[in-house]
Design a protein around this motif. Structure first.
Motif, PDB file in Angstrom:
ATOM      1  N   THR A  93       0.747  -1.156  -0.032  1.00 22.67           N
ATOM      2  CA  THR A  93      -0.059   0.108   0.056  1.00 22.67           C
ATOM      3  C   THR A  93       0.704   1.317   0.088  1.00 22.67           C
ATOM      4  O   THR A  93       0.308   2.414  -0.033  1.00 22.67           O
ATOM      5  CB  THR A  93      -0.971   0.101   1.240  1.00 22.67           C
ATOM      6  N   ASP A  94       1.985   1.070   0.059  1.00 26.85           N
ATOM      7  CA  ASP A  94       3.131   2.214   0.136  1.00 26.85           C
ATOM      8  C   ASP A  94       4.198   2.055  -0.577  1.00 26.85           C
ATOM      9  O   ASP A  94       5.218   2.130   0.100  1.00 26.85           O
ATOM     10  CB  ASP A  94       3.221   2.647   1.590  1.00 26.85           C
ATOM     11  N   VAL A 110       8.775  10.279  -9.656  1.00 23.18           N
ATOM     12  CA  VAL A 110       8.965   8.886  -8.915  1.00 23.18           C
ATOM     13  C   VAL A 110       7.615   8.364  -9.033  1.00 23.18           C
ATOM     14  O   VAL A 110       6.480   8.810  -8.734  1.00 23.18           O
ATOM     15  CB  VAL A 110       9.206   9.110  -7.499  1.00 23.18           C
ATOM     16  N   HIS A 112       4.970   5.392  -7.467  1.00 22.51           N
ATOM     17  CA  HIS A 112       4.720   4.973  -6.000  1.00 22.51           C
ATOM     18  C   HIS A 112       3.408   4.092  -6.429  1.00 22.51           C
ATOM     19  O   HIS A 112       2.671   4.290  -6.981  1.00 22.51           O
ATOM     20  CB  HIS A 112       4.417   6.140  -5.206  1.00 22.51           C
ATOM     21  N   GLY A 114       0.232   3.094  -4.376  1.00 20.79           N
ATOM     22  CA  GLY A 114      -0.523   3.637  -2.859  1.00 20.79           C
ATOM     23  C   GLY A 114      -2.020   3.044  -2.940  1.00 20.79           C
ATOM     24  O   GLY A 114      -2.612   2.937  -3.874  1.00 20.79           O
ATOM     25  N   GLY A 115      -2.353   2.912  -1.734  1.00 22.55           N
ATOM     26  CA  GLY A 115      -3.738   2.480  -1.438  1.00 22.55           C
ATOM     27  C   GLY A 115      -3.831   1.173  -1.328  1.00 22.55           C
ATOM     28  O   GLY A 115      -2.879   0.333  -1.424  1.00 22.55           O
ATOM     29  N   ILE A 119      -2.608   1.166  -6.284  1.00 19.88           N
ATOM     30  CA  ILE A 119      -2.631   1.564  -7.773  1.00 19.88           C
ATOM     31  C   ILE A 119      -1.560   2.466  -8.060  1.00 19.88           C
ATOM     32  O   ILE A 119      -0.904   2.729  -7.377  1.00 19.88           O
ATOM     33  CB  ILE A 119      -4.060   2.370  -8.298  1.00 19.88           C
ATOM     34  N   GLU A 121       0.819   5.427  -9.052  1.00 23.16           N
ATOM     35  CA  GLU A 121       0.746   7.057  -8.626  1.00 23.16           C
ATOM     36  C   GLU A 121       2.231   7.437  -9.260  1.00 23.16           C
ATOM     37  O   GLU A 121       3.086   6.962  -9.204  1.00 23.16           O
ATOM     38  CB  GLU A 121       0.528   7.613  -7.270  1.00 23.16           C
ATOM     39  N   TYR A 123       4.636  10.860  -8.671  1.00 22.68           N
ATOM     40  CA  TYR A 123       4.860  12.025  -7.773  1.00 22.68           C
ATOM     41  C   TYR A 123       5.972  12.914  -8.286  1.00 22.68           C
ATOM     42  O   TYR A 123       7.077  12.226  -9.037  1.00 22.68           O
ATOM     43  CB  TYR A 123       5.352  11.893  -6.549  1.00 22.68           C
ATOM     44  N   ILE A 132       1.810  15.129  -6.056  1.00 20.13           N
ATOM     45  CA  ILE A 132       1.367  14.067  -6.810  1.00 20.13           C
ATOM     46  C   ILE A 132       0.513  14.604  -7.890  1.00 20.13           C
ATOM     47  O   ILE A 132       0.094  15.735  -7.919  1.00 20.13           O
ATOM     48  CB  ILE A 132       0.189  13.420  -5.985  1.00 20.13           C
ATOM     49  N   GLY A 134      -0.700  12.733 -10.555  1.00 23.84           N
ATOM     50  CA  GLY A 134      -1.820  11.649 -11.328  1.00 23.84           C
ATOM     51  C   GLY A 134      -1.791  10.299 -10.554  1.00 23.84           C
ATOM     52  O   GLY A 134      -0.776   9.751 -10.094  1.00 23.84           O
ATOM     53  N   ASN A 135      -2.909   9.453 -10.981  1.00 27.52           N
ATOM     54  CA  ASN A 135      -3.104   8.107 -10.448  1.00 27.52           C
ATOM     55  C   ASN A 135      -3.838   7.387 -11.278  1.00 27.52           C
ATOM     56  O   ASN A 135      -4.782   8.019 -11.984  1.00 27.52           O
ATOM     57  CB  ASN A 135      -3.243   8.013  -9.139  1.00 27.52           C
ATOM     58  N   GLY A 136      -3.768   5.942 -11.083  1.00 25.27           N
ATOM     59  CA  GLY A 136      -5.032   5.258 -11.991  1.00 25.27           C
ATOM     60  C   GLY A 136      -4.313   4.072 -12.408  1.00 25.27           C
ATOM     61  O   GLY A 136      -3.359   3.559 -12.101  1.00 25.27           O
ATOM     62  N   TYR A 180      12.536   4.324  -6.774  1.00 28.10           N
ATOM     63  CA  TYR A 180      11.944   4.983  -5.558  1.00 28.10           C
ATOM     64  C   TYR A 180      11.270   3.909  -5.072  1.00 28.10           C
ATOM     65  O   TYR A 180      10.873   2.779  -5.430  1.00 28.10           O
ATOM     66  CB  TYR A 180      10.948   5.976  -5.869  1.00 28.10           C
ATOM     67  N   PHE A 182       9.187   3.203  -0.666  1.00 29.23           N
ATOM     68  CA  PHE A 182       8.972   3.684   0.783  1.00 29.23           C
ATOM     69  C   PHE A 182       9.094   2.710   1.802  1.00 29.23           C
ATOM     70  O   PHE A 182      10.065   2.537   2.677  1.00 29.23           O
ATOM     71  CB  PHE A 182       7.671   4.470   0.625  1.00 29.23           C
TER      72      PHE A 182
ATOM     73  N   THR B  63      -9.190   7.878 -11.668  1.00 30.78           N
ATOM     74  CA  THR B  63      -8.024   8.281 -12.489  1.00 30.78           C
ATOM     75  C   THR B  63      -8.291   9.635 -12.725  1.00 30.78           C
ATOM     76  O   THR B  63      -9.391  10.069 -13.487  1.00 30.78           O
ATOM     77  CB  THR B  63      -7.878   7.389 -13.970  1.00 30.78           C
ATOM     78  N   TRP B  64      -7.220  10.395 -12.480  1.00 29.81           N
ATOM     79  CA  TRP B  64      -7.075  11.620 -12.800  1.00 29.81           C
ATOM     80  C   TRP B  64      -5.514  12.003 -13.023  1.00 29.81           C
ATOM     81  O   TRP B  64      -4.770  11.545 -12.518  1.00 29.81           O
ATOM     82  CB  TRP B  64      -7.677  12.675 -11.753  1.00 29.81           C
TER      83      TRP B  64
END
Lengths: 215, 224
Positions: A93-94, A110, A112, A114-115, A119, A121, A123, A132, A134-136, A180, A182, B63-64
């Motif tokens: 998750t991290d 970098v 990452h 997360g969650g 998913i 991400e 940064y 941050i 973007g993510n998805g 990268y 964590f 997603t964004w």
């Protein structure tokens, strides 16, 4: 004398099996002794100041509960158009991912995970500060390939060759690919970096079909 | 056959209810940026300070992607949210949602709204009129965002630090910031032509952004 030569040869084979660089790209399988990546790799990887080192653990890498990243010390590819990818052998998750445009003054994009479920991400790190961007891309599972590329000011993240998300960013002009992490629950292996100079940086390992998601 | 057609119509109807279209939102940036667990992040899209940037008021895992205004605390976020998530963000008083269609020109009320919003976040907006299309307004705005990003990447400072505002002139900038601004402009492949000591930051930003007015910006594959 002959015995010494054999020992030297074996050492040479071991040292090149972990990291190989061509004009087109680099591969890394982290077959070093356990410990801080910059030390264990004898300088192949550099740790920017203000960050922790990634940790080699049984021929894979993880982190130790702090922001850690390393970049390839001697990068011969493009500093503005490049990609990096890494196999997330154990997601968390991290956890961590690839880095592009990393430099010695604590700038980088970098990856990452997360969650819960995790998913992808990305940064922006600028002067050590995180934003941050973007993510998805759906849930990251074991042995997924996390890929990030940058071409000029466009950053694209993929999972197993499929677009996760993309964004424009002009913060960082140049840098080097890296990795990268964590927490110490995640593990990464089989890192690859390259540019878009024509041969795509495809490694022998990836061409054999183990992962096969180069650009 | 009729049943199949009915099912298709029903399906399309349900899809249109649950899925809004892609749009841009201007939202505040929260977080200190110290470490990944308190990263600077777009409010409503990634609210929680736990390193799990997917958690906001929108559905987790949506997603964004975003373009931040350097170290100024605003971000333009692009996303294709569900209708309910879109309504949640649009309903926030400090969020500014752009139209789904950016091709039309602005009407008088929209000009007023946009000028007020942009000026409040350190973006010069006197040039926004009813003859401008939304896409042009967005590209100029994102050009100014890009410049402050490069200033952040080059010198790790915000253009608007130390009391600098849109009406400050170039010759009142601290020497280091002035040098950083010029280096950032050059680094982006742009020129400082037309900008002199008495030029206001307001005019300088527009002159610089005009050089990027055909630049496209990528939000998850959607080019703005």
């Amino acid at each position: 004398m002959e015995r010494s030569f054999k020992v030297l040869l074996i050492l040479l084979i071991f040292s090149t099996s972990a990291y190989a660089q061509t004009q087109c790209g680099s591969t890394e399988t982290f077959t070093y002794s356990n410990g801080a990546l910059s030390t264990a790799s004898a300088g192949v990887w550099t740790k920017p100041s203000g960050f922790a080192d990634m940790q080699v653990n049984t021929n894979a890498i993880t982190a130790a509960g702090a922001d850690a990243y390393n970049v390839i010390t001697t990068w011969v590819g493009s500093t503005s158009n490049q990609y990096a990818q890494v196999v997330v052998t154990t997601p968390s998750t991290d956890g961590g991912g690839p880095v592009v445009k990393g430099d010695a003054v604590n700038n980088a994009y970098v990856g990452h995970t997360g969650g819960s479920p995790a998913i992808e991400e990305v940064y922006l790190v600028s002067g050590g500060g995180f934003t941050i961007k973007g993510n998805g891309g759906g849930t990251v599972i074991a042995n997924d390939v996390f890929y990030i590329e940058v071409q000029s000011n466009v950053i694209i993240a993929k999972r197993n060759g499929t677009l996760s998300f993309s964004f424009s960013d002009s913060t960082i002009a140049t840098g080097k690919p890296g990795v990268y992490g964590f927490d110490n629950a995640h593990r990464l292996d089989t890192w690859q970096g390259g540019d878009f100079s024509g041969c795509g940086g495809a490694s022998i390992i990836l061409r054999m079909g183990l992962m096969g998601v180069g650009p | 056959m009729k049943k199949i057609l009915f099912a298709l119509v029903l399906l399309l109807s349900l899809a249109s209810q649950s899925e809004a279209a892609f749009r841009l939102y201007i939202v505040p940036v929260i977080g200190s940026g110290v470490g990944i667990h308190d990263a600077r992040r777009p409010k409503y899209f990634a609210t929680d300070a736990n390193g799990l940037g997917t958690v906001g008021i929108i559905t987790a895992g949506s997603t964004w992607s975003g373009v931040d205004y350097g170290l100024d605390n605003w971000m333009v976020v692009g996303a294709n949210l569900s209708t309910s998530d879109d309504n949640l963000v649009v309903g926030e008083v400090d969020a500014f949602a752009l139209p789904f269609d950016l091709a039309p020109t602005l009407n008088a009320q929209q000009v007023t709204n946009v000028q007020n919003k942009l000026e409040s976040i350190n973006i010069p907006a006197g040039w926004v009129t009813t003859s401008e299309t939304w896409i042009h307004v967005v590209r100029i705005t994102l050009g100014i965002f890009s410049l402050n990003q490069r200033i952040n990447g080059t010198c790790h400072v915000d253009l608007f630090s130390g009391g600098i505002n849109l009406n400050s002139t170039i010759n009142t900038l601290p020497a280091a910031l002035n040098t950083c601004l010029q280096n950032s402009v050059t680094s982006l492949g742009l020129t400082f032509n037309g900008i002199i000591g008495s030029t206001t930051i307001r005019n300088a930003l527009k002159i610089i952004a005009d050089q990027m007015q055909t630049t496209q910006y990528n939000f998850n594959g959607t080019l703005i």
